[in-house]
Design a protein around this motif. Structure first.
Motif, PDB file in Angstrom:
ATOM      1  N   ILE A  81       0.841  -1.206   0.000  1.00 18.33           N
ATOM      2  CA  ILE A  81       0.000   0.000   0.000  1.00 18.33           C
ATOM      3  C   ILE A  81       0.874   1.253   0.000  1.00 18.33           C
ATOM      4  O   ILE A  81       0.591   2.220  -0.728  1.00 18.33           O
ATOM      5  CB  ILE A  81      -0.960  -0.021   1.197  1.00 18.33           C
ATOM      6  N   ALA A  82       1.943   1.252   0.777  1.00 18.54           N
ATOM      7  CA  ALA A  82       2.830   2.411   0.812  1.00 18.54           C
ATOM      8  C   ALA A  82       3.470   2.670  -0.548  1.00 18.54           C
ATOM      9  O   ALA A  82       3.545   3.821  -1.001  1.00 18.54           O
ATOM     10  CB  ALA A  82       3.911   2.211   1.877  1.00 18.54           C
ATOM     11  N   VAL A  83       3.926   1.608  -1.214  1.00 20.30           N
ATOM     12  CA  VAL A  83       4.533   1.762  -2.539  1.00 20.30           C
ATOM     13  C   VAL A  83       3.505   2.300  -3.529  1.00 20.30           C
ATOM     14  O   VAL A  83       3.806   3.204  -4.331  1.00 20.30           O
ATOM     15  CB  VAL A  83       5.137   0.429  -3.032  1.00 20.30           C
ATOM     16  N   GLN A  84       2.282   1.792  -3.492  1.00 24.74           N
ATOM     17  CA  GLN A  84       1.237   2.281  -4.390  1.00 24.74           C
ATOM     18  C   GLN A  84       0.938   3.757  -4.142  1.00 24.74           C
ATOM     19  O   GLN A  84       0.790   4.534  -5.084  1.00 24.74           O
ATOM     20  CB  GLN A  84      -0.041   1.456  -4.221  1.00 24.74           C
ATOM     21  N   GLN A  85       0.863   4.148  -2.895  1.00 26.22           N
ATOM     22  CA  GLN A  85       0.593   5.550  -2.576  1.00 26.22           C
ATOM     23  C   GLN A  85       1.744   6.451  -3.019  1.00 26.22           C
ATOM     24  O   GLN A  85       1.521   7.555  -3.514  1.00 26.22           O
ATOM     25  CB  GLN A  85       0.336   5.717  -1.072  1.00 26.22           C
ATOM     26  N   MET A  86       2.959   5.986  -2.842  1.00 23.06           N
ATOM     27  CA  MET A  86       4.105   6.778  -3.289  1.00 23.06           C
ATOM     28  C   MET A  86       4.086   6.935  -4.801  1.00 23.06           C
ATOM     29  O   MET A  86       4.380   8.021  -5.309  1.00 23.06           O
ATOM     30  CB  MET A  86       5.409   6.122  -2.815  1.00 23.06           C
ATOM     31  N   ASN A  87       3.754   5.870  -5.517  1.00 26.00           N
ATOM     32  CA  ASN A  87       3.672   5.946  -6.976  1.00 26.00           C
ATOM     33  C   ASN A  87       2.578   6.912  -7.412  1.00 26.00           C
ATOM     34  O   ASN A  87       2.764   7.679  -8.363  1.00 26.00           O
ATOM     35  CB  ASN A  87       3.431   4.560  -7.572  1.00 26.00           C
ATOM     36  N   MET A  88       1.445   6.880  -6.735  1.00 26.99           N
ATOM     37  CA  MET A  88       0.329   7.764  -7.090  1.00 26.99           C
ATOM     38  C   MET A  88       0.658   9.230  -6.855  1.00 26.99           C
ATOM     39  O   MET A  88       0.133  10.108  -7.525  1.00 26.99           O
ATOM     40  CB  MET A  88      -0.923   7.395  -6.271  1.00 26.99           C
ATOM     41  N   HIS A  89       1.556   9.508  -5.916  1.00 26.90           N
ATOM     42  CA  HIS A  89       1.886  10.890  -5.582  1.00 26.90           C
ATOM     43  C   HIS A  89       3.226  11.336  -6.166  1.00 26.90           C
ATOM     44  O   HIS A  89       3.840  12.292  -5.681  1.00 26.90           O
ATOM     45  CB  HIS A  89       1.869  11.075  -4.064  1.00 26.90           C
TER      46      HIS A  89
END
Length: 127
Positions: free
Chosen positions: A76-84
């Motif tokens: 989830i953290a990696v996905q959020q970092m990618n989205m931002h």
């Protein structure tokens, strides 16, 4: 010559390594399966067995942060970092987490030795 303190550290490092590749909920179960003959020989009330169980639990938690696949929160953290707009690769994640996890594991090992004093065994039985 058997060295219970080093055996404790080795089991903690095994937990750390396993939990970076499989779920950090599954890794302690595998480690306990390996340790069950020792737990059976010494009994759960010895300080050494308590130190082994605590050490494996802490090490597996540290290992759970080592790779993005080790724990759902990491994904989830990696996905959020990618989205931002802050992408992080698998290698970058490990490069950042490895020193923290290894240092944390060694510090917990030292604390377990100081606080629990798991010196009530002299020899590790054969597994």
């Amino acid at each position: 010559e058997d060295r219970p303190y080093l055996f404790l550290l080795a089991m903690m490092m095994l937990g750390l390594f396993l939990s970076m590749w499989i779920s950090n909920h599954t890794a302690p179960v595998l480690c306990i399966a390996v340790l069950s003959p020792i737990i059976g020989d010494y009994g759960a009330e010895t300080r050494f067995v308590k130190a082994l169980l605590l050490g494996v639990a802490f090490a597996c938690n540290f290992g759970g942060m080592l790779t993005p696949i080790a724990s759902l929160q990491n994904i989830i953290a990696v996905q959020q970092m990618n989205m931002h707009g802050q992408p992080m690769s698998f290698g970058e994640w490990m490069w950042l987490a490895l020193p923290i996890a290894v240092t944390g594991t060694v510090l917990v090992w030292c604390l377990i030795i100081i606080l629990l004093r798991p010196d009530d065994v002299e020899k590790i039985p054969k597994i």
